[in-house]
Design a protein around this motif. Sequence first.
Motif, mmCIF file in Angstrom:
data_model
loop_
_atom_site.group_PDB
_atom_site.id
_atom_site.type_symbol
_atom_site.label_atom_id
_atom_site.label_comp_id
_atom_site.label_asym_id
_atom_site.label_seq_id
_atom_site.Cartn_x
_atom_site.Cartn_y
_atom_site.Cartn_z
ATOM 1 N N GLN A 77 -9.720 9.635 53.687
ATOM 2 C CA GLN A 77 -9.578 11.090 53.794
ATOM 3 C C GLN A 77 -8.139 11.518 54.091
ATOM 4 N N LYS A 78 -7.444 10.741 54.890
ATOM 5 C CA LYS A 78 -6.119 11.150 55.343
ATOM 6 C C LYS A 78 -5.053 11.039 54.253
ATOM 7 N N ILE A 79 -5.361 10.342 53.158
ATOM 8 C CA ILE A 79 -4.354 10.185 52.100
ATOM 9 C C ILE A 79 -4.778 10.821 50.773
ATOM 10 N N LEU A 80 -5.930 11.466 50.733
ATOM 11 C CA LEU A 80 -6.443 11.975 49.458
ATOM 12 C C LEU A 80 -5.594 13.079 48.853
ATOM 13 N N HIS A 81 -4.799 13.782 49.677
ATOM 14 C CA HIS A 81 -3.958 14.856 49.153
ATOM 15 C C HIS A 81 -2.691 14.338 48.468
ATOM 16 N N LEU A 82 -2.408 13.043 48.582
ATOM 17 C CA LEU A 82 -1.186 12.475 48.015
ATOM 18 C C LEU A 82 -1.361 12.148 46.537
ATOM 19 N N ASP A 83 -0.239 12.137 45.806
ATOM 20 C CA ASP A 83 -0.240 11.671 44.418
ATOM 21 C C ASP A 83 -0.223 10.144 44.416
ATOM 22 N N ILE A 84 -0.782 9.548 43.380
ATOM 23 C CA ILE A 84 -0.854 8.084 43.344
ATOM 24 C C ILE A 84 0.534 7.435 43.310
ATOM 25 N N ASN A 85 1.529 8.147 42.725
ATOM 26 C CA ASN A 85 2.863 7.546 42.639
ATOM 27 C C ASN A 85 3.631 7.611 43.960
ATOM 28 N N GLU A 86 3.010 8.130 45.015
ATOM 29 C CA GLU A 86 3.640 8.106 46.330
ATOM 30 C C GLU A 86 3.412 6.777 47.040
ATOM 31 N N ILE A 87 2.575 5.932 46.452
ATOM 32 C CA ILE A 87 2.359 4.588 47.005
ATOM 33 C C ILE A 87 3.473 3.672 46.515
ATOM 34 N N SER A 88 4.078 2.958 47.433
ATOM 35 C CA SER A 88 5.152 2.034 47.072
ATOM 36 C C SER A 88 4.660 1.019 46.051
ATOM 37 N N GLY A 89 5.433 0.844 44.982
ATOM 38 C CA GLY A 89 5.058 -0.115 43.945
ATOM 39 C C GLY A 89 4.409 0.512 42.737
ATOM 40 N N ILE A 90 4.013 1.786 42.854
ATOM 41 C CA ILE A 90 3.458 2.489 41.695
ATOM 42 C C ILE A 90 4.555 3.382 41.131
ATOM 43 N N GLY A 91 5.276 2.860 40.134
ATOM 44 C CA GLY A 91 6.346 3.602 39.488
ATOM 45 C C GLY A 91 5.835 4.383 38.301
ATOM 46 N N ALA A 92 6.779 4.853 37.490
ATOM 47 C CA ALA A 92 6.426 5.699 36.346
ATOM 48 C C ALA A 92 5.530 4.963 35.349
ATOM 49 N N ASN A 93 5.861 3.722 35.045
ATOM 50 C CA ASN A 93 5.076 2.974 34.060
ATOM 51 C C ASN A 93 3.653 2.712 34.545
ATOM 52 N N MET A 94 3.519 2.274 35.813
ATOM 53 C CA MET A 94 2.190 2.008 36.345
ATOM 54 C C MET A 94 1.387 3.295 36.487
ATOM 55 N N THR A 95 2.056 4.400 36.823
ATOM 56 C CA THR A 95 1.363 5.685 36.899
ATOM 57 C C THR A 95 0.741 6.032 35.554
ATOM 58 N N ARG A 96 1.493 5.827 34.475
ATOM 59 C CA ARG A 96 0.968 6.113 33.138
ATOM 60 C C ARG A 96 -0.220 5.220 32.805
ATOM 61 N N ARG A 97 -0.151 3.951 33.194
ATOM 62 C CA ARG A 97 -1.256 3.029 32.916
ATOM 63 C C ARG A 97 -2.511 3.416 33.703
ATOM 64 N N LEU A 98 -2.323 3.797 34.949
ATOM 65 C CA LEU A 98 -3.461 4.219 35.763
ATOM 66 C C LEU A 98 -4.084 5.507 35.224
ATOM 67 N N GLU A 99 -3.226 6.453 34.834
ATOM 68 C CA GLU A 99 -3.728 7.720 34.292
ATOM 69 C C GLU A 99 -4.468 7.497 32.975
#
Length: 305
Positions: A77-99
């Motif tokens: 609950q405490k992190i649900l408001h964050l974007d996934i790319n705010e997690i260390s290690g999730i860069g632009a390329n990984m964000t696109r793959r996850l999306e």
Amino acid sequence: EHVMSIDEVACLLDRGQQSTEGVERLSADLKQAIRERVGVCLTVSIGAASNKLLAKLASDMQKPNGLTILEPENMPQKILHLDINEISGIGANMTRRLEAAGLNTMLKLWRASETELERIWGGVLGKRFHALLHGEDLPSPPRQKRSLGQEHVLAPEQRYPEKAKLVLQELLVKAARRLRQENLYCRRLVVSIKWMGDEGYWADDRTFTEAQDDLLFSRVFLEIWKNAPRKKPLRVGVSLTDLVQARDHQGDLFDRPQNEMLTKAIDVLNEKFGKGAIGFGLAASSAKERTSKIAFQRVPDLSEF
């Protein structure tokens, strides 16, 4: 304790500090110590969690000078408001793959299965990420250093080819000393120059058999330098890459071991009488004057100053 970068450190709390109250007391003590020793100009944001990944995420959630504690009972609950790319290690390329896989929110990422993340990451890193996101404290995998380098922004009076050449040679000696201190060999030397104005950037490199001695590096540098354009340099740098641990070093049949022995003897003399006391064709006084600047990629060793 693990120094992550020049402005970031992670540490494991002892049993007496692992409660919410213990973390709050420790954080207050740290902030007070910084105020007393440095001043109000420097603040610190602190994150506490069950592992380094979540603690770093927590430290970024309340800046500047904040404190965020991610307790298991308050997750996710405490992190649900964050974007996934705010997690260390999730860069632009990984964000696109996850999306692309439909995991475009923190809640969807949290609910994803271990198998799904393993498929998206293309291997065991996905399984590891799943465990860390859900609070498991895993040991950090050993990381092989990929390169070791030195850079310097030239003073106005040094912004000429021959002056820059001397600075590069000094940087190379320092990089080679670090190489030996860390028990590494390398197979490639890269020289880079940023030109004044809009002249751009130049770099060249050479490969060779595994080495760590100054004499070989000096000869390779001079080969590279012959090709350097004669423009006005602003910033210069050297990098030793393709690194190999000393325990994995493969000697060459035609190596000259006396070069390596000579280099190590010079290291001992410089340690005893001061940096720049002796070297291969360098102006000793100039080498003595040049000390390491704080690098943003790493914390310099005290011996570099």
